[in-house]
Structures are given as C-alpha cells and as structure tokens.
Design a protein around this motif. Structure first.
Motif, PDB file in Angstrom:
ATOM      1  N   MET A   5       0.837  -1.211   0.000  1.00  0.00           N
ATOM      2  CA  MET A   5       0.000   0.000   0.000  1.00  0.00           C
ATOM      3  C   MET A   5       0.872   1.262   0.000  1.00  0.00           C
ATOM      4  O   MET A   5       0.493   2.289  -0.571  1.00  0.00           O
ATOM      5  CB  MET A   5      -0.943  -0.008   1.203  1.00  0.00           C
ATOM      6  N   ILE A   6       2.048   1.190   0.627  1.00  0.00           N
ATOM      7  CA  ILE A   6       2.983   2.320   0.614  1.00  0.00           C
ATOM      8  C   ILE A   6       3.536   2.506  -0.800  1.00  0.00           C
ATOM      9  O   ILE A   6       3.711   3.629  -1.279  1.00  0.00           O
ATOM     10  CB  ILE A   6       4.138   2.099   1.606  1.00  0.00           C
ATOM     11  N   ALA A   7       3.765   1.378  -1.481  1.00  0.00           N
ATOM     12  CA  ALA A   7       4.302   1.426  -2.846  1.00  0.00           C
ATOM     13  C   ALA A   7       3.327   2.078  -3.814  1.00  0.00           C
ATOM     14  O   ALA A   7       3.720   2.905  -4.645  1.00  0.00           O
ATOM     15  CB  ALA A   7       4.655   0.010  -3.307  1.00  0.00           C
ATOM     16  N   ILE A   8       2.043   1.703  -3.717  1.00  0.00           N
ATOM     17  CA  ILE A   8       1.078   2.266  -4.669  1.00  0.00           C
ATOM     18  C   ILE A   8       0.862   3.754  -4.404  1.00  0.00           C
ATOM     19  O   ILE A   8       0.732   4.555  -5.335  1.00  0.00           O
ATOM     20  CB  ILE A   8      -0.261   1.477  -4.636  1.00  0.00           C
ATOM     21  N   ALA A   9       0.875   4.143  -3.118  1.00  0.00           N
ATOM     22  CA  ALA A   9       0.777   5.562  -2.780  1.00  0.00           C
ATOM     23  C   ALA A   9       2.004   6.304  -3.294  1.00  0.00           C
ATOM     24  O   ALA A   9       1.904   7.402  -3.863  1.00  0.00           O
ATOM     25  CB  ALA A   9       0.636   5.746  -1.271  1.00  0.00           C
ATOM     26  N   GLY A  10       3.175   5.681  -3.117  1.00  0.00           N
ATOM     27  CA  GLY A  10       4.413   6.280  -3.604  1.00  0.00           C
ATOM     28  C   GLY A  10       4.434   6.419  -5.110  1.00  0.00           C
ATOM     29  O   GLY A  10       4.960   7.397  -5.652  1.00  0.00           O
TER      30      GLY A  10
END
Length: 339
Positions: A312-317
């Motif tokens: 989820m951090i990756a997609i936000a990033g």
C-alpha cells in the motif's frame, strides 16, 4: 515508467515491496513474534526487531520482484502515524538508500496508504476494478477508525472518527478480557464463525454524526464477563463462541451503521473498507449483505493488503512519483501525522 521500492515500519510489521508502473511485483512482510508474551506491542522491542528485519526484508522484496537495486527509481516510506522508534528505522533506511543511489525520496501517510490499497491491481480476481471517485471508505485498524470521503488519490476528507478506542483495539482488548492470546482480533473472528451473534446483547453507543466510541462497549464486556464468572467460573469456556460472535456482531453494527448513514447523506454508492480490521470475515460478509440491500458497489482489498504492508505504501508512492511529490533528506518521522 517508474519502479518504486517501498518501506513500511509503523508498528510491528517490517515490510518492503516493489511496484513497477502501478503493478505490485513483491510484497514481503516480517511479523514480530516477540510481543505475544506481553499481550501487546512493546515499542522498544518493536524498533529493535525492525532493525534486525529491515535489510533481509528489502533484499527478499528485490529478489522476489527480480529487480536490481540500480533499477529502483524512488523509495517511498511510511512517515507516520505510528510508533516513533519503529518509524525511525524505516525512515532512516529509506533516506540512506536514496542518498546512496541519488534518487527521489517519497513520504507516505500510513492511513492514506490503507485507502490507496484499493488501487493495487489484483492478480487473483480477473474482474478486479479500482473504485471511481468519489467513494466512501471505512478505515478500521488497531489504532484508527475513520469514515473518509475519497475525492482523489490525495484529496480525502475525514467525516467521522473514533472519539476514544479504535475498532481493532476494541477487538484486542475484548480478547484480553476473554483470556485469548495476542493478537486477539483474528481469534475472535475465528470463534465467532461457530457462535450465535444474538446470544448476548451488548450496548450500541449513541454518538451523533459519523463519529464512533468503543470505550463504553469495552467496559460493558468487562462487567458482563466479571458478573457471569461470579455465577459460573467456567462461563468463558462454555460460551466462548457465542460471546465472540455477539461482540463481533455489535462492533460490526456500530461500524456499518455509520457507513450507511454517511452513504445516504452524501449520496455515495461506492463503498470501500481498509485497514487491518477489513480482514475480518464477519465485517466483509456483513458489508456485502448491506450492499445488496442498499444498491452499493463494494470494494475490499486482498487480505495481504489489509493489514500493515509495504504494498500500500508502494502504490501511494507510485502516484506521488507521477506528481513529482518528493521530500528532502531533512524529513523526520511523525508519530502523529495530519491526514
């Protein structure tokens, strides 16, 4: 075209993920077992475990994704909210990696990332679609309970939140009252499948608007168990499934009652759930059942993207990378981070 390495270390999961052009190539999570004997997360022990796990987890994420560290275009990390010591480990690693590679650094709000997990394409569901804006998201975890109107990737408005305990905390504290080991939420879900949700009646707090309160419910469960055990010391063993089913039923009715109210007031038919408690099977089935009656379209992330994870951090990033929303090396983690 962008390949993002993501780091999540807000609480007691050390996680790393690799995302390429919005598609998740890996999502590795190392869970800390050290907290079980203490009945909850011990911050100092959590930060030490993150230090032990961070490098092996990142190496595994890169290896699993078949990506070399030289191919990484940016690093996204959880800046907050969370445990400060834990956040420091992830933040320090992300800063060091980007400094060594001379690539951009991207801060991510943990709670926004839970919501953006709905935009991770699913390999398991051929009919997967992302929600369209605007949609309503119920974000429920161990530390937060929020009703959010999501207008765009980073344009979100909290219209309701807990005034005291979070829903996940209510599950875990109830489990402690019932002498169940930590983490207790999944165990209550397991027992509830075998029990009668109407066996015992627990109060529903009358909180105005879209806000929540779970402290009164927790207290009523404590007194209920205490009084029943005075009469029958073996009450818990005899009624564990029914107690769990009844408690879970009440927490779910509190949550979905506010969602139904918000959906009606704002005229929104797309409803999503996110956060660790969104993995609860009772909540998932109850939401789908309500959606059929209300004519909603429901969005629920895959299990691996419900609890704390770097995917989820990756997609936000990734979406921040497209906007060139980067931060400098002077960035510091925040235990409490504005939404």
């Amino acid at each position: 075209m962008a390949t993002i390495l993501a780091i999540e270390s807000s609480c007691d999961e050390t996680s790393a993920a690799v995302c390429k052009d919005g598609k998740m190539l890996s999502n590795i999570i190392a869970t800390q077992q050290v907290h079980q004997k203490y009945g909850g997360v011990v911050p100092e022990l959590a930060s030490r475990a993150h230090q032990q796990h961070i490098i092996p987890v990142v190496e595994e994420a890169l290896c699993s994704a078949k990506v070399n560290k030289k191919e990484i275009d940016a690093v996204a990390f959880t800046r907050g909210p969370g445990l400060l010591g834990s956040l420091l480990v992830g933040t320090s690693f992300a800063k060091a990696f980007t400094l060594a590679r001379n690539i951009p650094l991207i801060e991510v709000n943990h709670m926004q990332a839970h919501i953006l997990a709905h935009f991770i394409p699913s390999d398991k569901d051929p009919e997967w679609t992302a929600p369209e804006f605007p949609f309503l998201c119920l974000t429920v975890s161990g530390g937060h309970t929020q009703v959010v109107i999501v207008k765009d990737y980073f344009d979100m408005e909290i219209i309701g939140q807990t005034m005291d305990d979070a829903a996940g905390e209510a599950f875990d504290k109830t489990a402690k009252i019932l002498d169940l080991p930590y983490p207790g939420g999944p165990l209550i879900d397991k027992y509830a499948k075998e029990g009668n949700p109407n066996a015992f009646q627990f109060p529903e707090p009358q909180i105005p608007g879209f806000d929540f309160s779970f402290s009164g419910l927790k207290t009523s469960i404590l007194y209920f168990v205490r009084d029943k055990q005075k009469i029958d010391p073996e009450f818990l063993q005899k009624n564990m499934a029914d107690i769990c089913a009844s408690v879970q039923h009440r927490i779910i009715t509190i949550l979905l009652g506010k969602v139904k109210k918000a959906a009606k007031q704002y005229g929104i038919k797309s409803i999503a759930i996110a956060g660790g408690v969104s993995a609860n099977s009772g909540l998932r089935s109850a939401l789908r059942e309500m959606a059929e009656k209300q004519g909603w379209k429901v969005f629920i992330p895959e299990f691996q993207y419900c609890t704390d994870n770097a995917g989820m951090i990756a997609i936000a990033g990734y979406y921040k990378f497209l906007n060139k929303d980067f931060v400098g090396q002077d960035i510091a983690p925040l235990a409490r981070m504005p939404f």
